[in-house]
Scaffold this motif. Structure first.
Motif, PDB file in Angstrom:
ATOM      1  N   LYS A   1      34.648   3.699 -13.548  1.00 59.90           N
ATOM      2  CA  LYS A   1      35.252   2.774 -12.430  1.00 59.90           C
ATOM      3  C   LYS A   1      34.261   2.902 -11.323  1.00 59.90           C
ATOM      4  O   LYS A   1      34.241   3.639 -10.375  1.00 59.90           O
ATOM      5  CB  LYS A   1      36.430   3.585 -11.846  1.00 59.90           C
TER       6      LYS A   1
ATOM      7  N   SER B   1      31.955   4.664  -6.418  1.00 57.54           N
ATOM      8  CA  SER B   1      32.690   4.968  -7.161  1.00 57.54           C
ATOM      9  C   SER B   1      34.245   4.335  -6.862  1.00 57.54           C
ATOM     10  O   SER B   1      34.431   4.534  -5.579  1.00 57.54           O
ATOM     11  CB  SER B   1      33.283   6.606  -7.225  1.00 57.54           C
ATOM     12  N   GLU B   2      35.025   3.707  -7.700  1.00 58.28           N
ATOM     13  CA  GLU B   2      36.118   3.252  -7.274  1.00 58.28           C
ATOM     14  C   GLU B   2      37.216   3.796  -7.890  1.00 58.28           C
ATOM     15  O   GLU B   2      38.420   3.264  -8.058  1.00 58.28           O
ATOM     16  CB  GLU B   2      36.256   1.742  -7.598  1.00 58.28           C
ATOM     17  N   ALA B   3      37.257   5.138  -8.334  1.00 61.29           N
ATOM     18  CA  ALA B   3      38.213   5.969  -8.813  1.00 61.29           C
ATOM     19  C   ALA B   3      39.228   6.290  -7.962  1.00 61.29           C
ATOM     20  O   ALA B   3      38.690   6.653  -6.718  1.00 61.29           O
ATOM     21  CB  ALA B   3      37.596   7.281  -9.571  1.00 61.29           C
ATOM     22  N   GLU B   4      40.309   6.333  -8.370  1.00 62.52           N
ATOM     23  CA  GLU B   4      41.454   6.425  -7.383  1.00 62.52           C
ATOM     24  C   GLU B   4      41.506   7.905  -6.835  1.00 62.52           C
ATOM     25  O   GLU B   4      41.171   8.948  -7.665  1.00 62.52           O
ATOM     26  CB  GLU B   4      42.893   6.237  -7.978  1.00 62.52           C
ATOM     27  N   GLY B   5      41.454   8.187  -5.585  1.00 65.15           N
ATOM     28  CA  GLY B   5      41.643   9.523  -4.789  1.00 65.15           C
ATOM     29  C   GLY B   5      40.095   9.984  -4.744  1.00 65.15           C
ATOM     30  O   GLY B   5      39.801  11.403  -4.534  1.00 65.15           O
TER      31      GLY B   5
ATOM     32  N   THR C   1      32.248   6.931  -0.975  1.00 66.20           N
ATOM     33  CA  THR C   1      32.248   6.491  -2.286  1.00 66.20           C
ATOM     34  C   THR C   1      31.082   6.085  -2.792  1.00 66.20           C
ATOM     35  O   THR C   1      30.910   6.012  -4.115  1.00 66.20           O
ATOM     36  CB  THR C   1      32.942   4.840  -2.249  1.00 66.20           C
TER      37      THR C   1
ATOM     38  N   ALA D   1      37.338  12.815 -10.810  1.00 66.61           N
ATOM     39  CA  ALA D   1      38.292  12.119 -10.406  1.00 66.61           C
ATOM     40  C   ALA D   1      38.854  10.941 -11.485  1.00 66.61           C
ATOM     41  O   ALA D   1      39.865  10.463 -11.481  1.00 66.61           O
ATOM     42  CB  ALA D   1      37.687  10.964  -9.131  1.00 66.61           C
ATOM     43  N   GLU D   2      37.937  10.426 -12.297  1.00 62.20           N
ATOM     44  CA  GLU D   2      38.281   9.748 -13.258  1.00 62.20           C
ATOM     45  C   GLU D   2      38.896  10.401 -14.938  1.00 62.20           C
ATOM     46  O   GLU D   2      39.200   9.949 -15.632  1.00 62.20           O
ATOM     47  CB  GLU D   2      37.059   8.801 -14.180  1.00 62.20           C
TER      48      GLU D   2
END
Length: 425
Positions: free
Chosen positions: A159, A272-276, A281, A319-320
């Motif tokens: 992500k 990073s586009e990882a949720e949470g 970023t 996170a991922e």
């Protein structure tokens, strides 16, 4: 009196340090495949190095450096970033005279910035970085970007978002600078003190301001892409064409300026586009710095590089929810019962370690049950039990903890037995 760890620093304990080693091993392996060699520079340098390279108007130089005087009244600074020291070494050691150009280097080590500590941001942090110095071929820009994307890919991160921009050459930046002054000057009193100071010194830094990033004028600020001359446009188009050719996806963001004064032409960040993952970023930042070698006393040698924080790399992995392929187990734990067996276990453990196996024994003079529990806690693949009877008969009882099987093995064959069993599995 208790002594605590300084604010903004952290202890990397066993169980966590293996994650750092794993990331470093991946990064170094990718660098090997790209033919980059390691360089190690001092943790502190003369303060003037960072003032001349990073820039007097940057937050790093103005607010964040750890600077001190030594006993010779020389001003020294703990390195806040890696590029300046690598370029200083490139010049001082005359690497520009090496037959193979560009010179491809990588480094890893602690950096120091006096910032407000928060998640993923420390006052002492570890960076891994790459520098390619001695070529203005846009293909090397694409190579450096591809290198860092390969590191993230090998680690299992998916992500991700690559953002790129062109800051242009000196002519393009001068025209853009004038446009920025015209844009911000009528309302500069609405901005923070730092931005007001930077208006004439370096208005590009205003675009990097964290306090005023939501100001309306930020949204309508002149884009550097509108001020690129033909040469700069052609260079950037070539970089993006090479990225397209190797299948690397990217987003062009004209507001991406990076926080250091030495950048020109290509600038990029990996996010990073990882949720949470959090509000900050950015995982990695880099760009081209033509002119920096000359600024530090060397000949014209254009360069490009990047650096990423290992702390933020680890946060992105977690996170991922990427699985860490780290072997936490022990090959063999030796349980020794009786004084003679304990004495023999000292040399036996050494024999196993010399044979390339990880081995451990009890150092607390515990009973058999406690030693077996210790073997379980350390996830031993095999538990070898040596008592007085086994010692007399020159053998040892070996339990395969995964299979649940048990064998009697001659003492002088223990290492070969364990290696054969492990190879079979």
């Amino acid at each position: 009196m208790s002594v605590n760890i300084p604010r903004g620093t952290q202890d990397i304990l066993p169980g966590q340090s293996e994650k750092w080693q794993y990331i470093e091993s991946i990064a170094k392996d990718v660098c090997r495949r790209y033919h980059y060699k390691e360089i190690r520079t001092p943790i502190f340098e003369h303060t003037e190095l960072f003032k001349r390279s990073v820039g007097d108007t940057t937050d790093i130089v103005q607010k964040e450096m750890y600077t001190f005087e030594d006993r010779g009244e020389r001003s020294l600074t703990l390195r806040p970033e890696g590029t300046a020291a690598v370029v200083r070494s490139f010049v001082e050691n005359k690497m520009f005279g090496m037959a193979d150009q560009p010179v491809k280097l990588y480094y890893t080590g602690p950096m120091f910035r006096y910032e407000r500590p928060q998640a993923g941001r420390y006052r002492q942090f570890v960076q891994f970085g790459v520098e390619a110095i001695g070529s203005e071929d846009p293909a090397i820009d694409a190579e450096v970007i591809g290198l860092v994307m390969d590191i993230y890919k090998m680690a299992g991160l998916k992500k991700l978002k690559l953002v790129i921009n062109s800051l242009g050459d000196a002519e393009s930046r001068t025209k853009h600078r004038e446009a920025l002054i015209r844009h911000f000057e009528p309302h500069i009193e609405e901005f923070c003190g730092d931005c007001q100071m930077r208006l004439k010194q370096n208005p590009l830094r205003i675009l990097d301001c964290k306090k005023d990033r939501d100001h309306e004028l930020m949204k309508t600020a002149p884009s550097i892409l509108d001020y690129l001359n033909e040469e700069s446009k052609a260079y950037f188009e070539k970089v993006t064409a090479y990225l397209d050719a190797v299948g690397i996806q990217y987003t062009i963001d004209p507001k991406l300026v990076r926080g250091l004064d030495y950048y020109n032409h290509t600038a990029f960040e990996v996010m990073s586009e990882a949720e949470g993952f959090g509000a900050i970023t950015t995982l990695c930042g880099g760009g081209r710095y033509n002119g920096l070698v000359q600024q530090l006393g060397g000949p014209e040698s254009p360069g490009i590089g990047f650096a990423f924080s290992i702390e933020r790399f680890i946060a992105a992995m977690e996170a991922e929810k990427v699985e860490w392929p780290i072997d936490k187990g022990l090959d063999c734990f030796i349980v020794a019962l009786g004084d003679a067996a304990k004495d023999r276990s000292v040399s036996l453990v050494h024999e196993l370690r010399t044979a390339g196996l990880s081995a451990e024994r009890d150092y607390q003079d515990r009973k058999m049950k406690a030693q077996l529990k210790a073997s379980d806690r350390q996830h031993a693949r095999f538990t070898a039990i040596l008592g007085e009877d086994e010692l007399t008969e020159n053998r040892i009882t070996v339990k395969d903890m995964a299979e649940g099987s048990q064998d009697q093995v001659p003492l002088n064959e223990l290492a070969n037995y364990l290696k054969t069993k492990m190879e079979a599995n």
